[in-house]
Design a protein around this motif. Structure first.
Motif, PDB file in Angstrom:
ATOM      1  N   ALA A  84       0.835  -1.207   0.000  1.00  0.00           N
ATOM      2  CA  ALA A  84       0.000   0.000   0.000  1.00  0.00           C
ATOM      3  C   ALA A  84       0.869   1.256   0.000  1.00  0.00           C
ATOM      4  O   ALA A  84       0.436   2.315  -0.475  1.00  0.00           O
ATOM      5  CB  ALA A  84      -0.916   0.002   1.215  1.00  0.00           C
ATOM      6  N   ALA A  85       2.078   1.147   0.517  1.00  0.00           N
ATOM      7  CA  ALA A  85       3.009   2.278   0.529  1.00  0.00           C
ATOM      8  C   ALA A  85       3.644   2.514  -0.840  1.00  0.00           C
ATOM      9  O   ALA A  85       4.372   3.489  -1.025  1.00  0.00           O
ATOM     10  CB  ALA A  85       4.091   2.057   1.576  1.00  0.00           C
ATOM     11  N   GLY A  86       3.384   1.623  -1.798  1.00  0.00           N
ATOM     12  CA  GLY A  86       3.883   1.836  -3.156  1.00  0.00           C
ATOM     13  C   GLY A  86       4.992   0.915  -3.597  1.00  0.00           C
ATOM     14  O   GLY A  86       5.585   1.116  -4.647  1.00  0.00           O
ATOM     15  N   VAL A  87       5.303  -0.113  -2.845  1.00  0.00           N
ATOM     16  CA  VAL A  87       6.367  -1.050  -3.208  1.00  0.00           C
ATOM     17  C   VAL A  87       5.738  -2.244  -3.921  1.00  0.00           C
ATOM     18  O   VAL A  87       4.755  -2.818  -3.454  1.00  0.00           O
ATOM     19  CB  VAL A  87       7.131  -1.530  -1.954  1.00  0.00           C
ATOM     20  CG1 VAL A  87       8.226  -2.494  -2.334  1.00  0.00           C
ATOM     21  CG2 VAL A  87       7.700  -0.360  -1.209  1.00  0.00           C
ATOM     22  N   SER A  88       6.289  -2.602  -5.065  1.00  0.00           N
ATOM     23  CA  SER A  88       5.770  -3.767  -5.782  1.00  0.00           C
ATOM     24  C   SER A  88       6.708  -4.947  -5.546  1.00  0.00           C
ATOM     25  O   SER A  88       7.709  -5.120  -6.232  1.00  0.00           O
ATOM     26  CB  SER A  88       5.652  -3.471  -7.275  1.00  0.00           C
ATOM     27  OG  SER A  88       6.922  -3.150  -7.797  1.00  0.00           O
ATOM     28  N   ALA A  89       6.399  -5.732  -4.529  1.00  0.00           N
ATOM     29  CA  ALA A  89       7.206  -6.901  -4.174  1.00  0.00           C
ATOM     30  C   ALA A  89       6.263  -8.019  -3.753  1.00  0.00           C
ATOM     31  O   ALA A  89       5.157  -7.768  -3.282  1.00  0.00           O
ATOM     32  CB  ALA A  89       8.171  -6.567  -3.048  1.00  0.00           C
ATOM     33  N   SER A  90       6.715  -9.229  -3.921  1.00  0.00           N
ATOM     34  CA  SER A  90       5.892 -10.369  -3.538  1.00  0.00           C
ATOM     35  C   SER A  90       5.961 -10.597  -2.030  1.00  0.00           C
ATOM     36  O   SER A  90       6.785 -10.014  -1.332  1.00  0.00           O
ATOM     37  CB  SER A  90       6.362 -11.630  -4.272  1.00  0.00           C
ATOM     38  OG  SER A  90       7.655 -11.990  -3.822  1.00  0.00           O
ATOM     39  N   ARG A  91       5.086 -11.465  -1.561  1.00  0.00           N
ATOM     40  CA  ARG A  91       5.056 -11.791  -0.131  1.00  0.00           C
ATOM     41  C   ARG A  91       6.348 -12.489   0.278  1.00  0.00           C
ATOM     42  O   ARG A  91       6.881 -12.272   1.367  1.00  0.00           O
ATOM     43  CB  ARG A  91       3.844 -12.679   0.157  1.00  0.00           C
ATOM     44  CG  ARG A  91       3.624 -12.939   1.629  1.00  0.00           C
ATOM     45  CD  ARG A  91       2.383 -13.824   1.812  1.00  0.00           C
ATOM     46  NE  ARG A  91       2.101 -14.049   3.196  1.00  0.00           N
ATOM     47  CZ  ARG A  91       2.716 -14.948   3.970  1.00  0.00           C
ATOM     48  NH1 ARG A  91       3.679 -15.684   3.468  1.00  0.00           N
ATOM     49  NH2 ARG A  91       2.386 -15.095   5.228  1.00  0.00           N
ATOM     50  N   THR A  92       6.865 -13.319  -0.616  1.00  0.00           N
ATOM     51  CA  THR A  92       8.116 -14.024  -0.336  1.00  0.00           C
ATOM     52  C   THR A  92       9.276 -13.049  -0.208  1.00  0.00           C
ATOM     53  O   THR A  92      10.139 -13.201   0.661  1.00  0.00           O
ATOM     54  CB  THR A  92       8.412 -15.033  -1.456  1.00  0.00           C
ATOM     55  OG1 THR A  92       7.254 -15.817  -1.689  1.00  0.00           O
ATOM     56  CG2 THR A  92       9.569 -15.934  -1.103  1.00  0.00           C
ATOM     57  N   THR A  93       9.295 -12.024  -1.078  1.00  0.00           N
ATOM     58  CA  THR A  93      10.342 -11.012  -0.997  1.00  0.00           C
ATOM     59  C   THR A  93      10.241 -10.257   0.317  1.00  0.00           C
ATOM     60  O   THR A  93      11.251  -9.957   0.958  1.00  0.00           O
ATOM     61  CB  THR A  93      10.233 -10.031  -2.170  1.00  0.00           C
ATOM     62  OG1 THR A  93      10.324 -10.778  -3.386  1.00  0.00           O
ATOM     63  CG2 THR A  93      11.333  -8.994  -2.134  1.00  0.00           C
ATOM     64  N   THR A  94       9.012  -9.952   0.734  1.00  0.00           N
ATOM     65  CA  THR A  94       8.804  -9.271   2.011  1.00  0.00           C
ATOM     66  C   THR A  94       9.369 -10.108   3.139  1.00  0.00           C
ATOM     67  O   THR A  94      10.102  -9.603   3.993  1.00  0.00           O
ATOM     68  CB  THR A  94       7.298  -9.021   2.248  1.00  0.00           C
ATOM     69  OG1 THR A  94       6.762  -8.332   1.132  1.00  0.00           O
ATOM     70  CG2 THR A  94       7.077  -8.219   3.508  1.00  0.00           C
ATOM     71  N   TYR A  95       9.061 -11.399   3.140  1.00  0.00           N
ATOM     72  CA  TYR A  95       9.555 -12.297   4.183  1.00  0.00           C
ATOM     73  C   TYR A  95      11.079 -12.360   4.157  1.00  0.00           C
ATOM     74  O   TYR A  95      11.748 -12.323   5.197  1.00  0.00           O
ATOM     75  CB  TYR A  95       8.957 -13.685   3.990  1.00  0.00           C
ATOM     76  CG  TYR A  95       9.387 -14.679   5.028  1.00  0.00           C
ATOM     77  CD1 TYR A  95       8.900 -14.614   6.326  1.00  0.00           C
ATOM     78  CD2 TYR A  95      10.289 -15.686   4.727  1.00  0.00           C
ATOM     79  CE1 TYR A  95       9.293 -15.521   7.285  1.00  0.00           C
ATOM     80  CE2 TYR A  95      10.692 -16.596   5.676  1.00  0.00           C
ATOM     81  CZ  TYR A  95      10.190 -16.505   6.954  1.00  0.00           C
ATOM     82  OH  TYR A  95      10.586 -17.406   7.913  1.00  0.00           O
ATOM     83  N   ARG A  96      11.650 -12.429   2.956  1.00  0.00           N
ATOM     84  CA  ARG A  96      13.103 -12.523   2.820  1.00  0.00           C
ATOM     85  C   ARG A  96      13.793 -11.262   3.334  1.00  0.00           C
ATOM     86  O   ARG A  96      14.819 -11.328   4.011  1.00  0.00           O
ATOM     87  CB  ARG A  96      13.449 -12.764   1.353  1.00  0.00           C
ATOM     88  CG  ARG A  96      14.754 -13.465   1.160  1.00  0.00           C
ATOM     89  CD  ARG A  96      15.037 -13.819  -0.289  1.00  0.00           C
ATOM     90  NE  ARG A  96      14.003 -14.623  -0.897  1.00  0.00           N
ATOM     91  CZ  ARG A  96      13.288 -14.256  -1.968  1.00  0.00           C
ATOM     92  NH1 ARG A  96      13.495 -13.090  -2.544  1.00  0.00           N
ATOM     93  NH2 ARG A  96      12.390 -15.050  -2.484  1.00  0.00           N
TER      94      ARG A  96
END
Length: 136
Positions: free
Chosen positions: A89-101
């Protein structure tokens, strides 16, 4: 020792200087005291400019990572899915896996757990504890 052992700083500099002089790889290997294949690999790395191996982290910037860290520190009890929703929502286009990593790289560990609910200590339990402590 492996076939292509890790080269010391002295060996690398001597390989570079001898290569600039135009000597062959066999001569360079004898003078540097290493194998010809390690000389070849070092020269090719220097020519191509490769310093690091592995895939580059290109989908998030340092600024994006700081916003992720800030959202986690604001509410550390959120799970990865909720954090990912806030981050996208803040504008970052990343997958959930990338977030976890990225969270793993920052040192946060997320496991599926719910924090224990502890009873509140009002005046009565505090007085009981104090009386017990004085008694002992």
């Amino acid at each position: 020792m492996r076939k292509t052992a890790d080269l010391t700083v002295v060996q690398k500099t001597s390989i570079d200087t001898l290569h600039k002089e135009g000597k062959t790889q066999k001569v360079i290997a004898k003078e540097a005291g290493c194998s010809q294949s390690s000389v070849s690999k070092h020269i090719n790395r220097e020519v191509k400019g490769r310093k690091r191996c592995g895939r580059k982290k290109k989908c998030t910037s340092n600024r994006d990572n700081r916003t992720l860290e800030r959202t986690v520190k604001q509410n550390p009890l959120k799970n990865v899915g909720e954090i990912h929703k806030e981050w996208t929502a803040a504008g970052v286009s990343a997958s959930r896996t990338t977030t976890y990593r990225r969270l793993q790289d920052m040192g946060f560990s997320f496991s599926c757990r719910i924090p224990c609910v502890k009873p509140l200590l009002n005046n009565r339990p505090c007085q009981k504890r104090l009386a017990w402590a004085k008694d002992k």
